[in-house]
Every structure is written in structure tokens, then in C-alpha cells.
Write a protein that holds these residues in place. Structure first.
Motif, PDB file in Angstrom:
ATOM      1  N   ALA A 106      39.553  13.295   4.488  1.00 31.53           N
ATOM      2  CA  ALA A 106      38.212  13.334   3.890  1.00 31.53           C
ATOM      3  C   ALA A 106      37.635  14.752   3.855  1.00 31.53           C
ATOM      4  O   ALA A 106      37.975  15.593   4.684  1.00 31.53           O
ATOM      5  N   GLU A 113      36.863  19.046   9.353  1.00 27.73           N
ATOM      6  CA  GLU A 113      36.474  19.860  10.509  1.00 27.73           C
ATOM      7  C   GLU A 113      35.236  20.706  10.207  1.00 27.73           C
ATOM      8  O   GLU A 113      34.653  21.310  11.086  1.00 27.73           O
ATOM      9  N   PRO A 150      41.395  20.701  -5.327  1.00 29.60           N
ATOM     10  CA  PRO A 150      42.708  20.714  -5.989  1.00 29.60           C
ATOM     11  C   PRO A 150      43.735  21.549  -5.217  1.00 29.60           C
ATOM     12  O   PRO A 150      44.904  21.190  -5.168  1.00 29.60           O
ATOM     13  N   HIS A 173      31.629  29.311   2.226  1.00 28.64           N
ATOM     14  CA  HIS A 173      31.084  28.769   0.973  1.00 28.64           C
ATOM     15  C   HIS A 173      29.797  29.490   0.586  1.00 28.64           C
ATOM     16  O   HIS A 173      29.532  29.711  -0.590  1.00 28.64           O
TER      17      HIS A 173
HETATM   18  P1  NAD Z   1      39.321  20.685   1.147  1.00 28.86           P
HETATM   19  O1  NAD Z   1      40.402  20.396   0.178  1.00 28.86           O
HETATM   20  O2  NAD Z   1      39.177  22.071   1.653  1.00 28.86           O
HETATM   21  O3  NAD Z   1      39.492  19.774   2.463  1.00 28.86           O
HETATM   22  C1  NAD Z   1      39.622  18.373   2.395  1.00 28.86           C
HETATM   23  C2  NAD Z   1      40.353  17.866   3.634  1.00 28.86           C
HETATM   24  O4  NAD Z   1      41.664  18.404   3.638  1.00 28.86           O
HETATM   25  C3  NAD Z   1      39.711  18.242   4.962  1.00 28.86           C
HETATM   26  O5  NAD Z   1      39.759  17.141   5.844  1.00 28.86           O
HETATM   27  C4  NAD Z   1      40.596  19.349   5.461  1.00 28.86           C
HETATM   28  O6  NAD Z   1      40.661  19.431   6.868  1.00 28.86           O
HETATM   29  C5  NAD Z   1      41.940  18.949   4.919  1.00 28.86           C
HETATM   30  N1  NAD Z   1      42.863  20.083   4.795  1.00 28.86           N
HETATM   31  C6  NAD Z   1      42.548  21.402   4.745  1.00 28.86           C
HETATM   32  N2  NAD Z   1      43.677  22.136   4.635  1.00 28.86           N
HETATM   33  C7  NAD Z   1      44.701  21.263   4.601  1.00 28.86           C
HETATM   34  C8  NAD Z   1      46.110  21.410   4.497  1.00 28.86           C
HETATM   35  N3  NAD Z   1      46.694  22.611   4.401  1.00 28.86           N
HETATM   36  N4  NAD Z   1      46.864  20.292   4.480  1.00 28.86           N
HETATM   37  C9  NAD Z   1      46.283  19.094   4.553  1.00 28.86           C
HETATM   38  N5  NAD Z   1      44.966  18.883   4.662  1.00 28.86           N
HETATM   39  C10 NAD Z   1      44.172  19.958   4.699  1.00 28.86           C
HETATM   40  O7  NAD Z   1      37.990  20.171   0.465  1.00 28.86           O
HETATM   41  P2  NAD Z   1      36.490  20.296   0.993  1.00 28.86           P
HETATM   42  O8  NAD Z   1      36.070  21.713   0.931  1.00 28.86           O
HETATM   43  O9  NAD Z   1      36.366  19.574   2.292  1.00 28.86           O
HETATM   44  O10 NAD Z   1      35.709  19.429  -0.125  1.00 28.86           O
HETATM   45  C11 NAD Z   1      35.288  19.967  -1.314  1.00 28.86           C
HETATM   46  C12 NAD Z   1      36.191  19.551  -2.463  1.00 28.86           C
HETATM   47  O11 NAD Z   1      36.353  18.155  -2.478  1.00 28.86           O
HETATM   48  C13 NAD Z   1      35.611  19.903  -3.813  1.00 28.86           C
HETATM   49  O12 NAD Z   1      36.616  20.388  -4.647  1.00 28.86           O
HETATM   50  C14 NAD Z   1      35.071  18.579  -4.320  1.00 28.86           C
HETATM   51  O13 NAD Z   1      34.934  18.476  -5.715  1.00 28.86           O
HETATM   52  C15 NAD Z   1      36.094  17.647  -3.784  1.00 28.86           C
HETATM   53  N6  NAD Z   1      35.545  16.292  -3.702  1.00 28.86           N
HETATM   54  C16 NAD Z   1      36.030  15.328  -4.525  1.00 28.86           C
HETATM   55  C17 NAD Z   1      35.495  14.050  -4.477  1.00 28.86           C
HETATM   56  C18 NAD Z   1      35.998  12.942  -5.352  1.00 28.86           C
HETATM   57  O14 NAD Z   1      35.714  11.801  -5.043  1.00 28.86           O
HETATM   58  N7  NAD Z   1      36.735  13.215  -6.398  1.00 28.86           N
HETATM   59  C19 NAD Z   1      34.456  13.780  -3.595  1.00 28.86           C
HETATM   60  C20 NAD Z   1      33.983  14.801  -2.782  1.00 28.86           C
HETATM   61  C21 NAD Z   1      34.541  16.041  -2.833  1.00 28.86           C
END
Ligand code: NAD
Length: 423
Positions: A128, A157, A206, A306
Motif C-alpha cells: 500500500a 513506511e 509506476p 516530496h
Molecule cells: P511508492 O510506489 O513509492 O510506494 C508504494 C509502496 O511500495 C510502499 O508500501 C513502499 O514501501 C513500497 N515500495 C517502495 N519501494 C519498493 C521496492 N523497491 N519494492 C517493492 N515495494 C516497494 O508509492 P507512494 O509514494 O507510496 O504512493 C504514491 C503513488 O501511488 C502515486 O503514483 C499515486 O498515483 C499512486 N496511487 C495510486 C492509486 C490507485 O488506486 N491507482 C491510489 C493511490 C496512490
């Protein structure tokens, strides 16, 4: 003891600690034993989750305020009650969803029975993000539990206080042989993803989506990737600027713009821009007061990283409204940018903050062409008094979801699917 002259025993090979192995083994065993399959078990988990929400609502609201300065109202509508509705929906439909679905037969199979059986995947990983850290962690959990899976939950985190509540309090309400919360950043996630899961549900960027999908590919694990992107909002000349501005401001600045389906930029003519700007200023003042910084209804940016990224974007185009920022609080004022070029960073990356650029187009055709030249958006918006215009935008573009004459109101309908299209 080793006596002198005797050969020394060879030391064991250095073992790489795997902090997840025991937990995952426990969950796999519970799934193999069929523990999660009965409807009663699934319903008990869902009810437990509901009790967690109700009994710790205040704790969750405090955590959300600490992480994002989220107001009690926003926490209620976009985090807690939405999760509770999902639980209620699943409880109401559980038995119907679990039922075999009879299918039409042909002449050769008239005497046979033919049906679709819905099976749980097995061990499911839910990853998440931080922007709606209760909703986007627990709503996928509801689906996974209702479907009879064992679940590993990985909260973000970055929303640290909420992560703590989810890790320390939530497990008390769920069967621990079938459910676990794991914590960590990229490094720990790298280790976790070496394991085989039966399904991965990821919400996030992404960039990380690619990492998750590559890791899943090694095991041929099916994935859902809920990602982000840039959501266009077309505003037609034939509109009531104040109504459009009220709705735009509400949905752009909700959760301080940190919403995956928020309108990311506006496409409109220079004449509509001139009418829209005072209306947007008036809506922002009405919602957040003369000094938005002191408003309890405006959140803060989740992290320094951010904040710096968003502050950099304030240099694009020209600030027409807002533009103020304060690093010590990670505060960015509700902002509108004009004279923005398509090539500027604010139009290249997902903004994910309280900044709304306006890009001028001369016609509806040009707006549609602009939208179709880019990646298919997660959500798309069009405002016009003319139904024909709204229908044309819908017909001639492609997006995960579309809403005419409003912001992300379509998300309130559980009867509509949610998700992107294309990447
Ligand atoms: P993120 O991709 O940085 O992190 C998401 C999750 O991935 C976190 O739990 C993080 O700990 C984990 N993560 C980080 N590095 C990782 C790795 N190397 N391998 C596996 N997992 C890893 O995203 P964020 O900054 O938490 O959220 C913002 C993004 O999420 C934006 O792009 C937003 O548009 C998107 N988002 C999409 C939806 C949707 O429903 N489509 C909803 C909310 C947010």
C-alpha cells in the motif's frame, strides 16, 4: 573443544537472515489446511476488521493527522467510512460471491453439471501507499479476506503513525495464523519479493510497480498494479465558472492534492481561464480561508523529498494563485499555475500535490488531441453545460474512469469498477 593438532571444523557458510520465511511458512500452512475457506471464518475476519475500525477510530484519525495533517472530516469520508462500507458490502454478499455459478450447457452436456467455482488464490501480498494509508491498505485486505486468502499486508513506511497502528493494533483483531503485517522500505521489500506469493495487489507509483511486476514475473505470480498518472480536466467555454471552480478546487486540494485520481491539470481556452481564475481564488478562500496555512482543512506534504519535488514544480509557468511554501511544516499553498508549456516538468510528471496548472487549448479538438497524445490517464474529467461536449470527450478518449461535470464522485459508487487502462 578443539585439541591442538586436530583439524579445525569448517565454519558453517554465512547464513543470510530471512526475516520473512517463518511468517510466510505459517501462513502457507494455514492456507493449505483450508483454514480460510469456510464462509464463517471469512465473515469473522471481516467483522474483526470492522471492530478494529470502530474501536480505534480516534487513534487512526490522530495517526492520519500526524502523518498528513488530515482533517477529521477527510479521515472519516475518505479513509474510515469507505473501508467500513467495503466491509459491509463484503459481509452482505459473501455467500452469494462464494456460490458456484451455473453456466449454460450444450446438447452434449445436458446431463452434466457445469459451473464456475471461485477459489481463493492462496497467499496474497497487499502493498500500500501512504496517501490514503487506511483505505488503500484495508480495502484490498477486505477483498482478499472475503475471497478466503491468507494475507501479508505491507503498509507504507512514509505514513509512519498509521503504519504503527496497523502493525501493532490490527493483528489483535484478525486470526494471526492467516494474517500478518510486515514492515520495511525498498531493501526489505526486495527480500520479501524474492518469495513466491499467489497474488500481489500493489498500489503505488509506476516506478515501483515495474519492480514489483518484475519480481512477480520470476514466479509467474499474477499482479494487480494500481498506479498513478496525470489526469486531464477539460473545461469548456460553455460552463458556469464558479460551479466548475468549486468542484475543481474541492477535488484538486482534497488530501492536499495527494490523490491518484485528482484532476492533475486543466485544459481550457484563454478566455475560460480568465473567468476561471477569480472563481478558483474565491473557492480556495471559501474552503481554506484567507490564510490557508492556518486552516485545519488543509493537509501537509507527506515527506521532505516530496516537498522539495513540489517546490521545484512551483517554478513552472507563472503563479496565478497561491505559490507560498514553508519547508519547516512541509506546507504548500493551494496553487494555480498559468502560461505552462507542455514540455515543463509540471506537465511531464504526476504532480501529487496542491498545484493545478492550466494549459491553454484553442478548441475541443485540440484538447482531445492533447489527451490522446499522452499515456491513458487513470481518470479523466470534462466540464461543460453541453451534454454533447461531455459525450464527445468520453467517446473520443480512453481512461480508467471518466466523470462529467464533477470531480472523483464516481469513486463513491461501489457498483462501478476501479482501475486504470493500459499501463
Ligand atoms: P511508492 O510506489 O513509492 O510506494 C508504494 C509502496 O511500495 C510502499 O508500501 C513502499 O514501501 C513500497 N515500495 C517502495 N519501494 C519498493 C521496492 N523497491 N519494492 C517493492 N515495494 C516497494 O508509492 P507512494 O509514494 O507510496 O504512493 C504514491 C503513488 O501511488 C502515486 O503514483 C499515486 O498515483 C499512486 N496511487 C495510486 C492509486 C490507485 O488506486 N491507482 C491510489 C493511490 C496512490
Amino acid at each position: 573443544a578443539v585439541r591442538v593438532g586436530e583439524p579445525r571444523p569448517t565454519p558453517p557458510p554465512p547464513c543470510r537472515m530471512d526475516p520473512f520465511a517463518d511468517t510466510l511458512r505459517r501462513l502457507r500452512e494455514a492456507f493449505s489446511a483450508g483454514r480460510t475457506r469456510p464462509a464463517e471464518f471469512r465473515a469473522a475476519q471481516l467483522r474483526g476488521l470492522g471492530r478494529f475500525l470502530q474501536e480505534h477510530k480516534q487513534l487512526l484519525q490522530e495517526a492520519l493527522a500526524q502523518d498528513l495533517h488530515k482533517s477529521a472530516f477527510e479521515s472519516e469520508v475518505s479513509e474510515i467510512s469507505i473501508t467500513q462500507s467495503e466491509i459491509n458490502l463484503a459481509l452482505r454478499n459473501l455467500r452469494a460471491w462464494m456460490k458456484d455459478e451455473k453456466v449454460p450447457k450444450n446438447l452434449a452436456t445436458q446431463l452434466d453439471s457445469a459451473f464456475i467455482r471461485k477459489e481463493p488464490f492462496g497467499l496474497v501480498l497487499v502493498i500500500a501507499p501512504w496517501n490514503y494509508p487506511v483505505n488503500l491498505t484495508l480495502v484490498p485486505l477486505v477483498g482478499a479476506l472475503a475471497a478466503g486468502n491468507c494475507v501479508v499486508l505491507k503498509p507504507s513506511e512514509f505514513s509512519r503513525s498509521t503504519e504503527k497502528v496497523l502493525a501493532e493494533v490490527l493483528p489483535r483483531y484478525l486470526d494471526q495464523s492467516c494474517f500478518a503485517v510486515v514492515l520495511g522500505g525498498p531493501q526489505e521489500m526486495g527480500q520479501l519479493l524474492e518469495h513466491k506469493f499467489d497474488y500481489i495487489f500493489f498500489t503505488g507509483s509506476p516506478r515501483v510497480g515495474r519492480i514489483v511486476m518484475s519480481a512477480a514475473a520470476k514466479h509467474l505470480t499474477p499482479v494487480t498494479l494500481e498506479l498513478g498518472g496525470k489526469n486531464p480536466c477539460y473545461v469548456d467555454d460553455d460552463c458556469d465558472p464558479q460551479t466548475v471552480a468549486n468542484r475543481l478546487a474541492w477535488f484538486r486540494y482534497f488530501n492536499t492534492g495527494q490523490t491518484c485520481v485528482a484532476p492533475d491539470y486543466v485544459l481550457c481556452s484563454p478566455a475560460t481561464q480568465e473567468r476561471l481564475l477569480p472563481a478558483l481564488q474565491s473557492a480556495i478562500t471559501r474552503f481554506y480561508g484567507e490564510d490557508p496555512r492556518s486552516s485545519l482543512n488543509l493537509g501537509r506534504i507527506v515527506s521532505d523529498k516530496h516537498f522539495q519535488r513540489l517546490r521545484g514544480l512551483l517554478g513552472c509557468g507563472r503563479v496565478a494563485i497561491g505559490g507560498q511554501s514553508d519547508e519547516s511544516e512541509r506546507y504548500i499553498a493551494p496553487t494555480v499555475l498559468v502560461d505552462v508549456e507542455e514540455t515543463e516538468p509540471v506537465m511531464q510528471e504526476e504532480i501529487f500535490g496542491p498545484i493545478l496548472p492550466i494549459v491553454n487549448v484553442r478548441s475541443l479538438d485540440e484538447a482531445i488531441d492533447f489527451i490522446n497524445r499522452r499515456e491513458k490517464p487513470l481518470a479523466l474529467y470534462a466540464f461543460s453545460n453541453s451534454k454533447q461536449v461531455v459525450k464527445r470527450v468520453l467517446a473520443q478518449t480512453s481512461s480508467g474512469s471518466f466523470c462529467g461535470n464533477d470531480g472523483f464522485m464516481h469513486l463513491t459508487l461501489a457498483s462501478l469498477p476501479f482501475g486504470g487502462v493500459g499501463r
